[in-house]
Motif scaffolding. Structure first.
Motif, PDB file in Angstrom:
ATOM      1  N   LEU A   1      95.168  90.189  15.553  1.00 17.39           N
ATOM      2  CA  LEU A   1      96.067  89.282  15.797  1.00 17.39           C
ATOM      3  C   LEU A   1      95.901  88.961  17.409  1.00 17.39           C
ATOM      4  CD1 LEU A   1      98.649  87.575  15.841  1.00 17.39           C
ATOM      5  CD2 LEU A   1      99.750  89.688  15.824  1.00 17.39           C
TER       6      LEU A   1
ATOM      7  N   SER B   1     101.572  89.441   6.801  1.00 19.64           N
ATOM      8  CA  SER B   1     100.229  89.208   7.191  1.00 19.64           C
ATOM      9  C   SER B   1     100.373  87.696   7.918  1.00 19.64           C
ATOM     10  CB  SER B   1      99.085  89.176   6.174  1.00 19.64           C
ATOM     11  OG  SER B   1      99.358  88.409   5.160  1.00 19.64           O
TER      12      SER B   1
ATOM     13  N   THR C   1      97.761  84.922  10.967  1.00 20.78           N
ATOM     14  CA  THR C   1      96.772  84.654  11.782  1.00 20.78           C
ATOM     15  C   THR C   1      97.243  84.104  13.130  1.00 20.78           C
ATOM     16  OG1 THR C   1      96.454  82.416  11.011  1.00 20.78           O
ATOM     17  CG2 THR C   1      95.245  84.225   9.920  1.00 20.78           C
ATOM     18  N   THR C   2      96.582  84.178  13.955  1.00 21.85           N
ATOM     19  CA  THR C   2      97.074  83.814  15.498  1.00 21.85           C
ATOM     20  C   THR C   2      96.557  82.396  15.575  1.00 21.85           C
ATOM     21  OG1 THR C   2      95.033  84.295  16.504  1.00 21.85           O
ATOM     22  CG2 THR C   2      96.732  86.043  16.466  1.00 21.85           C
TER      23      THR C   2
ATOM     24  N   GLY D   1      98.671  79.092  14.248  1.00 23.77           N
ATOM     25  CA  GLY D   1      98.815  80.215  13.540  1.00 23.77           C
ATOM     26  C   GLY D   1      99.902  80.247  12.230  1.00 23.77           C
TER      27      GLY D   1
ATOM     28  N   SER E   1     102.167  82.831   9.093  1.00 20.82           N
ATOM     29  CA  SER E   1     102.855  84.152   8.794  1.00 20.82           C
ATOM     30  C   SER E   1     103.118  84.018   7.769  1.00 20.82           C
ATOM     31  CB  SER E   1     103.756  84.560   9.869  1.00 20.82           C
ATOM     32  OG  SER E   1     104.390  85.807   9.289  1.00 20.82           O
TER      33      SER E   1
ATOM     34  N   TYR F   1      88.315  84.264  16.933  1.00 24.01           N
ATOM     35  CA  TYR F   1      89.423  83.602  16.773  1.00 24.01           C
ATOM     36  C   TYR F   1      89.018  82.825  15.489  1.00 24.01           C
ATOM     37  CZ  TYR F   1      90.264  84.570  21.554  1.00 24.01           C
ATOM     38  OH  TYR F   1      90.301  85.244  22.649  1.00 24.01           O
ATOM     39  N   PRO F   2      90.222  82.747  14.555  1.00 23.94           N
ATOM     40  CA  PRO F   2      91.492  83.491  14.602  1.00 23.94           C
ATOM     41  C   PRO F   2      91.623  85.050  14.286  1.00 23.94           C
ATOM     42  CG  PRO F   2      91.543  81.968  12.501  1.00 23.94           C
ATOM     43  CD  PRO F   2      90.122  81.865  13.392  1.00 23.94           C
ATOM     44  N   TRP F   3      92.438  85.634  15.134  1.00 21.41           N
ATOM     45  CA  TRP F   3      92.789  86.864  14.716  1.00 21.41           C
ATOM     46  C   TRP F   3      93.756  86.961  13.482  1.00 21.41           C
ATOM     47  CZ3 TRP F   3      92.874  90.039  19.578  1.00 21.41           C
ATOM     48  CH2 TRP F   3      91.781  89.815  20.517  1.00 21.41           C
ATOM     49  N   SER F   4      93.469  87.999  12.626  1.00 23.86           N
ATOM     50  CA  SER F   4      94.424  88.362  11.458  1.00 23.86           C
ATOM     51  C   SER F   4      95.289  89.744  12.012  1.00 23.86           C
ATOM     52  CB  SER F   4      93.860  88.697  10.062  1.00 23.86           C
ATOM     53  OG  SER F   4      93.283  87.232   9.862  1.00 23.86           O
ATOM     54  N   TYR F   5      96.322  89.765  11.264  1.00 21.55           N
ATOM     55  CA  TYR F   5      97.087  90.915  11.406  1.00 21.55           C
ATOM     56  C   TYR F   5      97.835  91.445  10.124  1.00 21.55           C
ATOM     57  CZ  TYR F   5     101.327  88.229  11.448  1.00 21.55           C
ATOM     58  OH  TYR F   5     102.572  87.299  11.282  1.00 21.55           O
TER      59      TYR F   5
END
Length: 161
Positions: free
Chosen positions: A7, A43, A45-46, A61, A63, A149-153
């Motif tokens: 992220l 979880s 993404t940015t 992003g 959530s 990108y995008p980053w995930s968390y």
């Protein structure tokens, strides 16, 4: 425990790890669907970062939990060390996310790493936030990892105590 992609600290970490100075960043996530109070796995993404007036703004992003939707502002400082072809930036800094329900405040710590033969930065960070307002009594734990990108968390919201 699975290792999710990453992220947040994207461009801010890239800039900080390249210069050794502080960097500011801002990220805004789009709304998602509500979930249970706690504990809950989350979880998101940015989106793509956009530089605005010296800050990085992450737009579009997502959530899995509306409590994590808002504007993220982060500031990181990195200690950069070279080891032959490999460069490692040990980074940490305070982060704040605010929305109409309250605020999450915390710290992220991790590394950004690259080599002369593979200049793409690999970022690995862990963040812990404590909630206030509607989020009082809750903690948000987040794992970030990746490049591009995008980053995930991935992470969880849990009760404090």
């Amino acid at each position: 425990m699975r290792r999710p992609p990453i992220l947040v600290l994207s461009r801010a970490l890239f800039l900080a790890s390249c210069s050794g100075d502080s960097a500011d960043a801002t990220m805004t996530l789009a709304p998602a669907t509500p979930t249970t109070i706690a504990p809950v796995e989350v979880s998101g993404t940015t989106g793509e970062p956009v530089e605005v007036a010296g800050y990085d703004v992450f737009e579009n992003g997502t959530s899995s939990d509306d409590r994590l939707v808002g504007t993220y502002r982060l500031q990181v400082e990195c200690d950069i060390k070279e080891d032959g072809e490999r460069t490692i930036a040990d980074c940490s800094g305070p982060n704040t996310m605010t929305n109409s329900g309250g605020t999450w405040k915390g710290v992220c710590e991790g590394t950004s790493e690259w080599t002369t033969t593979d200049p793409d930065h690999l970022h690995v960070f862990d963040c812990t936030y404590v909630g206030s307002g509607d989020y009082a009594g809750l903690r948000f734990i987040q794992h970030l990892e990746g490049t591009g990108y995008p980053w995930s968390y991935a992470g969880r919201i849990e009760s404090v105590g």
